[in-house]
Enzyme design. Structure first.
Site, PDB file in Angstrom:
ATOM      1  CG  HIS A  16      -2.094   0.958   1.003  1.00  0.00           C
ATOM      2  ND1 HIS A  16      -3.375   0.526   0.710  1.00  0.00           N
ATOM      3  CD2 HIS A  16      -2.171   2.309   1.024  1.00  0.00           C
ATOM      4  CE1 HIS A  16      -4.173   1.567   0.566  1.00  0.00           C
ATOM      5  NE2 HIS A  16      -3.452   2.668   0.752  1.00  0.00           N
ATOM      6  CG  HIS A  18      -1.651   6.035  -2.633  1.00  0.00           C
ATOM      7  ND1 HIS A  18      -2.639   5.682  -3.522  1.00  0.00           N
ATOM      8  CD2 HIS A  18      -2.118   5.701  -1.402  1.00  0.00           C
ATOM      9  CE1 HIS A  18      -3.664   5.167  -2.862  1.00  0.00           C
ATOM     10  NE2 HIS A  18      -3.366   5.157  -1.571  1.00  0.00           N
ATOM     11  CG  HIS A 204      -8.207   2.868  -1.049  1.00  0.00           C
ATOM     12  ND1 HIS A 204      -7.414   2.296  -2.011  1.00  0.00           N
ATOM     13  CD2 HIS A 204      -7.417   3.776  -0.408  1.00  0.00           C
ATOM     14  CE1 HIS A 204      -6.199   2.839  -1.951  1.00  0.00           C
ATOM     15  NE2 HIS A 204      -6.173   3.733  -0.995  1.00  0.00           N
ATOM     16  CD  GLU A 207      -8.000   6.028   4.634  1.00  0.00           C
ATOM     17  OE1 GLU A 207      -6.954   6.617   4.937  1.00  0.00           O
ATOM     18  OE2 GLU A 207      -8.443   5.975   3.469  1.00  0.00           O
ATOM     19  CG  ASP A 285      -2.040   5.764   2.716  1.00  0.00           C
ATOM     20  OD1 ASP A 285      -2.249   5.542   1.504  1.00  0.00           O
ATOM     21  OD2 ASP A 285      -2.912   6.234   3.469  1.00  0.00           O
TER      22      ASP A 285
END
Length: 343
Positions: A16, A18, A204, A207, A285
């Protein structure tokens, strides 16, 4: 007294991360200067102090501010050389943290205007990954992610493109951006296209919104992995379902705290997920905005949740098993985890 091993030496997979968010702060500032991009003062001031910007995305205003900073950083990636630099540096940071396999997540439509179109953008990214793998030795692939704030037809186009490049390094298809916008089922056809093409389903969910968004990912998108998924801890039946199906949750503790999902690192329910048998792959992330990379997530598990080295090793194993790495690569990494424990 139990020995405390260095988590940066623990072999692991990173599932994970980005694309723009993987950038080093120094690289962002240099690229902004190179291209004459004026970054928001809140970002430059924080990075200049060696800090991450103050963020909280639990309401729409906070998410807009987060997205504004992210978009500003992305605007600094304008040439193939910029892309190559980002990819190589992301790999170098991961190697430093013990990662032997990295799946970096990207929406190529966001880079298309500056790189000559959608197909050239994806090819430039994949070429950069191929070069980085050859030069650094890390295992690295790409997860193409649709934007849930765009039309589902755009996601279908992206899914077809992702499948087309499955032999060039695309291993999965995701769905990112604000979970409060758009229903998962609106993107079911795009995910069906991706699955039929042999790609992992990794949207996703769980969250910014609660357990229902995780269920939607399972029911409507047939998720193999859940990006985040941490809010599943609020529903025991959902935890059992994830455990029974061995759906890996890509949990990002530092990100969860930075965005206000949880107030403190110890509030992130890592222990609850772990003891329920839900596989996890800890992830960074967006290190650019959240200020910590992969090994730091394992430190959070150790320092704030009391994970022993044996339990940290199991987390690393879970990350490897949940990856799209070839079996030979998985075997090598898993053997490395065992070696870390006995060293």
């Amino acid at each position: 007294m139990e020995r405390v091993r260095d988590v940066s030496e623990l072999p692991k997979a990173h599932l994970h991360l980005h694309f723009t968010g993987s950038m080093r702060p120094t690289t962002l500032l240099e690229l902004a200067d190179k291209h004459g991009v004026r970054l928001p003062e809140t970002l430059t001031e924080a990075l200049g102090r060696g800090e991450s910007p103050k963020l909280r995305a639990t309401d729409e205003r906070g998410w807009f501010r987060f997205q504004r900073l992210y978009d500003a950083a992305r605007s600094c990636l304008q040439t193939p050389e910029d892309i190559q630099r980002l990819v190589r540096e992301a790999a170098e940071e991961d190697l430093r943290d013990g990662s032997g396999w990295l799946e970096i997540q990207v929406d190529p439509t966001s880079y298309a205007p500056r790189l000559g179109g959608l197909i050239p953008a994806l090819e430039i990214i994949l070429d950069a990954v191929e070069t980085t793998v050859r030069d650094t030795g890390i295992g690295m692939r790409v997860l193409v992610a649709a934007n849930r704030m765009k039309h589902p037809l755009d996601a279908r186009t992206l899914a077809r493109l992702a499948v087309r490049y499955a032999e060039r390094g695309v291993v999965g298809f995701g769905l990112s951006n604000d979970e409060r916008r758009g229903m998962a089922r609106d993107f079911d056809r795009a995910f069906a296209i991706a699955r039929d093409g042999g790609l992992l389903s990794a949207p996703h969910g769980g969250e910014l919104t609660g357990p229902a968004s995780v269920r939607d990912c399972l029911d409507d998108l047939e998720a193999d992995r859940i990006g985040h998924g941490v809010r599943a801890a609020e529903d025991p039946r959902l935890l059992k379902r994830l455990a029974d199906r061995q759906v890996t949750c890509e949990v990002c503790p530092a990100s969860n705290v930075a965005l206000g999902v949880y107030e403190k690192p110890e509030d992130v329910p890592l222990r609850r997920l772990f003891e329920a048998g839900v596989p996890m792959a800890l992830g960074a992330d967006d290190p650019l905005l959240f200020g910590s990379r992969l090994a730091a997530q394992y430190e959070i598990a150790r320092e704030h949740h009391g994970f022993t080295d044996a339990e940290l090793a199991e987390l690393a194993r879970q990350s490897v098993r949940g990856s799209a790495a070839p079996e030979e690569v998985k075997g090598k990494l898993l053997a490395g985890v065992d070696d870390w424990l006995v060293a």
